[in-house]
Design an enzyme around this catalytic site. Structure first.
Site, PDB file in Angstrom:
ATOM      1  N   CYS A   1     -30.059  -7.504  17.266  1.00  0.00           N
ATOM      2  CA  CYS A   1     -29.478  -6.506  17.787  1.00  0.00           C
ATOM      3  C   CYS A   1     -29.012  -5.402  16.811  1.00  0.00           C
ATOM      4  O   CYS A   1     -28.579  -5.980  15.472  1.00  0.00           O
ATOM      5  CB  CYS A   1     -28.372  -7.292  18.509  1.00  0.00           C
ATOM      6  SG  CYS A   1     -28.696  -7.917  20.154  1.00  0.00           S
TER       7      CYS A   1
ATOM      8  N   SER B   1       1.445 -25.568  17.173  1.00  0.00           N
ATOM      9  CA  SER B   1       2.589 -26.413  17.910  1.00  0.00           C
ATOM     10  C   SER B   1       1.621 -27.519  18.521  1.00  0.00           C
ATOM     11  O   SER B   1       2.085 -28.473  19.079  1.00  0.00           O
ATOM     12  CB  SER B   1       2.268 -25.556  19.270  1.00  0.00           C
ATOM     13  OG  SER B   1       1.385 -25.220  19.732  1.00  0.00           O
TER      14      SER B   1
ATOM     15  N   CYS C   1     -31.361  -3.752  23.452  1.00  0.00           N
ATOM     16  CA  CYS C   1     -31.212  -4.435  24.689  1.00  0.00           C
ATOM     17  C   CYS C   1     -30.058  -4.327  25.471  1.00  0.00           C
ATOM     18  O   CYS C   1     -29.992  -4.685  26.590  1.00  0.00           O
ATOM     19  CB  CYS C   1     -31.338  -6.067  24.282  1.00  0.00           C
ATOM     20  SG  CYS C   1     -30.010  -6.715  23.370  1.00  0.00           S
TER      21      CYS C   1
ATOM     22  N   ARG D   1      -5.308  -6.521  18.032  1.00  0.00           N
ATOM     23  CA  ARG D   1      -4.843  -7.533  16.947  1.00  0.00           C
ATOM     24  C   ARG D   1      -5.414  -7.273  15.813  1.00  0.00           C
ATOM     25  O   ARG D   1      -4.872  -7.572  14.632  1.00  0.00           O
ATOM     26  CB  ARG D   1      -5.496  -8.683  17.856  1.00  0.00           C
ATOM     27  CG  ARG D   1      -4.504  -9.313  18.864  1.00  0.00           C
ATOM     28  CD  ARG D   1      -5.046 -10.574  19.409  1.00  0.00           C
ATOM     29  NE  ARG D   1      -4.876 -11.734  18.537  1.00  0.00           N
ATOM     30  CZ  ARG D   1      -5.774 -13.099  18.788  1.00  0.00           C
ATOM     31  NH1 ARG D   1      -6.086 -12.849  19.914  1.00  0.00           N
ATOM     32  NH2 ARG D   1      -5.595 -13.836  17.832  1.00  0.00           N
TER      33      ARG D   1
ATOM     34  N   ASN E   1       7.332 -26.960  10.099  1.00  0.00           N
ATOM     35  CA  ASN E   1       7.458 -26.273  11.156  1.00  0.00           C
ATOM     36  C   ASN E   1       8.956 -26.124  11.512  1.00  0.00           C
ATOM     37  O   ASN E   1       9.715 -26.898  11.675  1.00  0.00           O
ATOM     38  CB  ASN E   1       6.792 -27.154  12.698  1.00  0.00           C
ATOM     39  CG  ASN E   1       6.565 -25.970  13.576  1.00  0.00           C
ATOM     40  OD1 ASN E   1       7.449 -25.306  14.078  1.00  0.00           O
ATOM     41  ND2 ASN E   1       5.446 -26.032  14.395  1.00  0.00           N
TER      42      ASN E   1
ATOM     43  N   ASN F   1      -6.352 -20.094  12.722  1.00  0.00           N
ATOM     44  CA  ASN F   1      -6.150 -18.652  12.625  1.00  0.00           C
ATOM     45  C   ASN F   1      -7.366 -17.800  12.417  1.00  0.00           C
ATOM     46  O   ASN F   1      -8.191 -18.253  11.771  1.00  0.00           O
ATOM     47  CB  ASN F   1      -4.927 -18.220  11.483  1.00  0.00           C
ATOM     48  CG  ASN F   1      -3.693 -19.101  11.854  1.00  0.00           C
ATOM     49  OD1 ASN F   1      -3.428 -19.510  12.854  1.00  0.00           O
ATOM     50  ND2 ASN F   1      -2.762 -19.021  10.864  1.00  0.00           N
TER      51      ASN F   1
ATOM     52  N   TYR G   1      -8.322  -7.216  21.319  1.00  0.00           N
ATOM     53  CA  TYR G   1      -8.643  -7.600  20.214  1.00  0.00           C
ATOM     54  C   TYR G   1      -8.771  -6.567  18.895  1.00  0.00           C
ATOM     55  O   TYR G   1      -8.151  -6.957  17.966  1.00  0.00           O
ATOM     56  CB  TYR G   1     -10.173  -8.608  20.148  1.00  0.00           C
ATOM     57  CG  TYR G   1     -10.140  -9.621  20.553  1.00  0.00           C
ATOM     58  CD1 TYR G   1      -9.766 -10.777  19.653  1.00  0.00           C
ATOM     59  CD2 TYR G   1     -10.215 -10.153  21.937  1.00  0.00           C
ATOM     60  CE1 TYR G   1      -9.454 -12.128  20.382  1.00  0.00           C
ATOM     61  CE2 TYR G   1     -10.135 -10.998  22.489  1.00  0.00           C
ATOM     62  CZ  TYR G   1      -9.668 -12.313  21.721  1.00  0.00           C
ATOM     63  OH  TYR G   1      -9.475 -13.486  22.201  1.00  0.00           O
TER      64      TYR G   1
ATOM     65  N   CYS H   1     -30.373  -9.964  21.839  1.00  0.00           N
ATOM     66  CA  CYS H   1     -32.080 -10.087  21.903  1.00  0.00           C
ATOM     67  C   CYS H   1     -32.695 -10.721  20.486  1.00  0.00           C
ATOM     68  O   CYS H   1     -33.807 -10.930  20.366  1.00  0.00           O
ATOM     69  CB  CYS H   1     -32.845  -8.711  21.979  1.00  0.00           C
ATOM     70  SG  CYS H   1     -32.275  -7.500  20.876  1.00  0.00           S
TER      71      CYS H   1
ATOM     72  N   HIS I   1     -11.392 -21.359  14.803  1.00  0.00           N
ATOM     73  CA  HIS I   1     -11.553 -20.657  15.777  1.00  0.00           C
ATOM     74  C   HIS I   1     -12.230 -19.220  15.778  1.00  0.00           C
ATOM     75  O   HIS I   1     -11.816 -18.384  16.232  1.00  0.00           O
ATOM     76  CB  HIS I   1     -10.118 -20.489  16.457  1.00  0.00           C
ATOM     77  CG  HIS I   1      -9.462 -21.823  17.112  1.00  0.00           C
ATOM     78  ND1 HIS I   1      -8.018 -21.968  17.066  1.00  0.00           N
ATOM     79  CD2 HIS I   1     -10.042 -23.058  17.366  1.00  0.00           C
ATOM     80  CE1 HIS I   1      -7.958 -23.123  17.753  1.00  0.00           C
ATOM     81  NE2 HIS I   1      -9.181 -23.939  18.013  1.00  0.00           N
TER      82      HIS I   1
HETATM   83  P1  OAD Z   1       1.292 -21.643  18.546  1.00  0.00           P
HETATM   84  O1  OAD Z   1       1.777 -20.379  18.890  1.00  0.00           O
HETATM   85  O2  OAD Z   1       0.712 -22.544  19.799  1.00  0.00           O
HETATM   86  O3  OAD Z   1       2.201 -22.372  17.793  1.00  0.00           O
HETATM   87  C1  OAD Z   1       2.792 -21.824  16.477  1.00  0.00           C
HETATM   88  C2  OAD Z   1       3.623 -22.729  15.971  1.00  0.00           C
HETATM   89  O4  OAD Z   1       4.136 -22.134  14.729  1.00  0.00           O
HETATM   90  C3  OAD Z   1       5.140 -23.219  16.647  1.00  0.00           C
HETATM   91  O5  OAD Z   1       5.055 -24.553  16.955  1.00  0.00           O
HETATM   92  C4  OAD Z   1       6.130 -22.546  16.084  1.00  0.00           C
HETATM   93  O6  OAD Z   1       7.273 -23.089  15.942  1.00  0.00           O
HETATM   94  C5  OAD Z   1       5.484 -22.548  14.619  1.00  0.00           C
HETATM   95  N1  OAD Z   1       6.409 -21.652  13.679  1.00  0.00           N
HETATM   96  C6  OAD Z   1       6.755 -20.296  14.207  1.00  0.00           C
HETATM   97  N2  OAD Z   1       7.216 -19.677  12.757  1.00  0.00           N
HETATM   98  C7  OAD Z   1       6.872 -20.481  11.834  1.00  0.00           C
HETATM   99  C8  OAD Z   1       7.360 -20.494  10.444  1.00  0.00           C
HETATM  100  N3  OAD Z   1       7.690 -19.301   9.846  1.00  0.00           N
HETATM  101  N4  OAD Z   1       6.648 -21.131   9.796  1.00  0.00           N
HETATM  102  C9  OAD Z   1       6.058 -22.440  10.144  1.00  0.00           C
HETATM  103  N5  OAD Z   1       5.828 -22.785  11.551  1.00  0.00           N
HETATM  104  C10 OAD Z   1       6.288 -21.591  12.377  1.00  0.00           C
HETATM  105  O7  OAD Z   1      -0.070 -21.434  17.734  1.00  0.00           O
HETATM  106  P2  OAD Z   1      -1.363 -22.375  17.220  1.00  0.00           P
HETATM  107  O8  OAD Z   1      -0.688 -23.950  17.257  1.00  0.00           O
HETATM  108  O9  OAD Z   1      -1.784 -21.809  16.075  1.00  0.00           O
HETATM  109  O10 OAD Z   1      -6.681 -20.498  19.721  1.00  0.00           O
HETATM  110  O11 OAD Z   1      -2.157 -22.297  18.467  1.00  0.00           O
HETATM  111  C11 OAD Z   1      -3.391 -22.922  18.444  1.00  0.00           C
HETATM  112  C12 OAD Z   1      -4.317 -22.297  19.021  1.00  0.00           C
HETATM  113  O12 OAD Z   1      -3.906 -21.929  20.385  1.00  0.00           O
HETATM  114  C13 OAD Z   1      -4.704 -20.900  18.626  1.00  0.00           C
HETATM  115  O13 OAD Z   1      -5.522 -20.895  17.406  1.00  0.00           O
HETATM  116  C14 OAD Z   1      -5.203 -20.172  19.632  1.00  0.00           C
HETATM  117  C15 OAD Z   1      -4.507 -20.474  20.824  1.00  0.00           C
HETATM  118  O14 OAD Z   1      -4.898 -20.850  22.069  1.00  0.00           O
HETATM  119  C16 OAD Z   1      -7.519 -19.706  20.174  1.00  0.00           C
HETATM  120  O15 OAD Z   1      -7.656 -18.428  20.441  1.00  0.00           O
HETATM  121  C17 OAD Z   1      -8.953 -20.598  20.558  1.00  0.00           C
END
Ligand code: OAD
Length: 249
Positions: free
Chosen positions: A137, A192, A153, A74, A216, A105, A71, A134, A122
Site C-alpha cells: 500500500c 482507572s 488497491c 486528537r 491516582n 496511552n 483521531y 494489499c 494500545h
Molecule cells: P481512564 O480515563 O479510564 O482513567 C484515567 C484515570 O486517571 C482515572 O482513574 C483518573 O482518576 C486518573 N487521573 C486523572 N487525573 C490524574 C492525574 N493528574 N494523575 C494521576 N491520575 C489521574 O483512562 P485509562 O485507565 O488510561 O483504551 O483507560 C484505559 C483505556 O481505556 C485506554 O487506553 C483506552 C480506553 O478505552 C483504548 O483506547 C484501547
C-alpha cells in the site's frame, strides 16, 4: 493537593530499594498536560462520544471520515501539548533503575519526555496502518479525501491504535506480561484499571511477589491490589518519588 508524608516516604523507600520496576501508565499521567482522560464524567473523551461510535473497526467501516476526523482532532490536541513533570520523572527513573515502561496511552508523551523503549499496549495515535491492505500500500497523493486511500488497491488508511474488540499487539503484550512476572515493584499511574488485559498486569506482578503502588487522585479499581495508594496527581507526586540524585535535570 496535600500528599500524605508517611505514605510518600514509604513509596520513596520502596522505589529506592527496587531492582526492576514495572511502570504502568494510563490517561491520568497525561491529564496535567491537558489531554482529556477517557472516563471523566465531565471532560473525558468518552463523555462527549460513544466509544462504540468511534473506536471500533465496524464504526470505521461505517463512517470512515467521521472516525478519521476524530483521531485527527486528537492528534492535533496531543501535538499542541507538552509532557509534564510526571512523564519526565518516569524517564529519569529509568536512568537509575531497571524500568519497564508499559503504557495504555497512545499520545507519545512518554517518548517526548525522553523515555525510550516504551511498550505501547494500545498502539500510537501517530502510527497509521492499512485496513485490508494489499501488502504494498502507498497513500494516494493528497486529494483532500479523508482518510487517505491506497493508490493500488483503494484500501483505507486507519489509525494505528487498538480499537474495542481488537487484540493487543502481540509483542507488546508478551513483553508487558513478562515484565509483570519479573519485576519486584509495580508502579501504577493514572489508570482507572477498567480495561483488560492491561488492568491485569499489577495483579500478575503481585502474584509473583512484587509490591504494588498506585498513584491516582481518585479511587481506582486497582487500589485493592496495591500495598500503597498515593492519592495525588502524577505530575506532582512522581518527581517526589525519585531516588536521590535524580530530581534535578
Ligand atoms: P481512564 O480515563 O479510564 O482513567 C484515567 C484515570 O486517571 C482515572 O482513574 C483518573 O482518576 C486518573 N487521573 C486523572 N487525573 C490524574 C492525574 N493528574 N494523575 C494521576 N491520575 C489521574 O483512562 P485509562 O485507565 O488510561 O483504551 O483507560 C484505559 C483505556 O481505556 C485506554 O487506553 C483506552 C480506553 O478505552 C483504548 O483506547 C484501547
Amino acid at each position: 493537593m496535600l500528599i500524605d508524608a508517611a505514605l510518600l516516604a514509604d513509596a520513596r523507600q520502596r522505589i529506592e530499594a527496587a531492582r526492576h520496576i514495572l511502570v504502568l501508565t494510563g490517561a491520568g499521567i497525561s491529564a496535567e498536560s491537558g489531554v482529556p482522560t477517557f472516563r471523566d464524567a465531565l471532560t473525558g473523551l468518552w463523555a462527549r462520544f460513544d466509544p462504540e461510535e468511534l473506536a471500533t473497526e465496524e464504526a470505521f467501516r461505517r463512517q470512515p471520515q467521521l472516525v478519521w476526523d476524530w483521531y485527527e482532532h486528537r492528534r492535533e490536541l496531543v501535538a499542541a501539548v507538552q509532557p509534564n513533570p510526571g512523564h519526565v520523572a518516569v524517564a529519569r527513573l529509568a536512568a537509575l533503575r531497571q524500568v519497564t515502561l508499559v503504557t495504555q496511552n497512545v499520545d507519545g508523551l512518554h517518548q517526548r519526555a525522553g523515555s525510550s523503549d516504551v511498550i505501547e499496549l494500545h498502539g500510537n495515535l501517530f502510527a497509521n496502518k492499512w485496513l485490508d491492505g494489499c501488502g504494498r500500500c502507498e497513500a494516494a497523493p493528497d486529494d483532500g479525501g479523508r482518510p487517505p486511500r491506497c493508490v493500488h488497491c483503494g484500501a483505507l488508511m486507519r489509525p494505528g491504535v487498538v480499537w474495542f474488540g481488537e487484540e493487543l499487539p502481540r509483542v507488546a503484550r508478551y513483553r508487558a506480561e513478562h515484565a509483570a512476572e519479573q519485576c519486584d515493584l509495580c508502579l501504577v499511574v493514572g489508570t482507572s484499571g477498567m480495561v483488560y488485559p492491561a488492568a491485569a498486569l499489577p495483579g500478575v506482578a503481585r502474584d509473583n511477589g512484587a509490591g504494588v503502588i498506585v498513584i491516582n487522585p481518585q479511587p481506582s479499581a486497582l487500589d485493592a491490589t496495591a500495598d500503597l495508594v498515593l492519592q495525588a496527581p502524577a505530575g506532582q507526586c512522581l518527581p517526589m518519588l525519585l531516588p536521590v540524585g535524580a530530581a534535578s535535570a
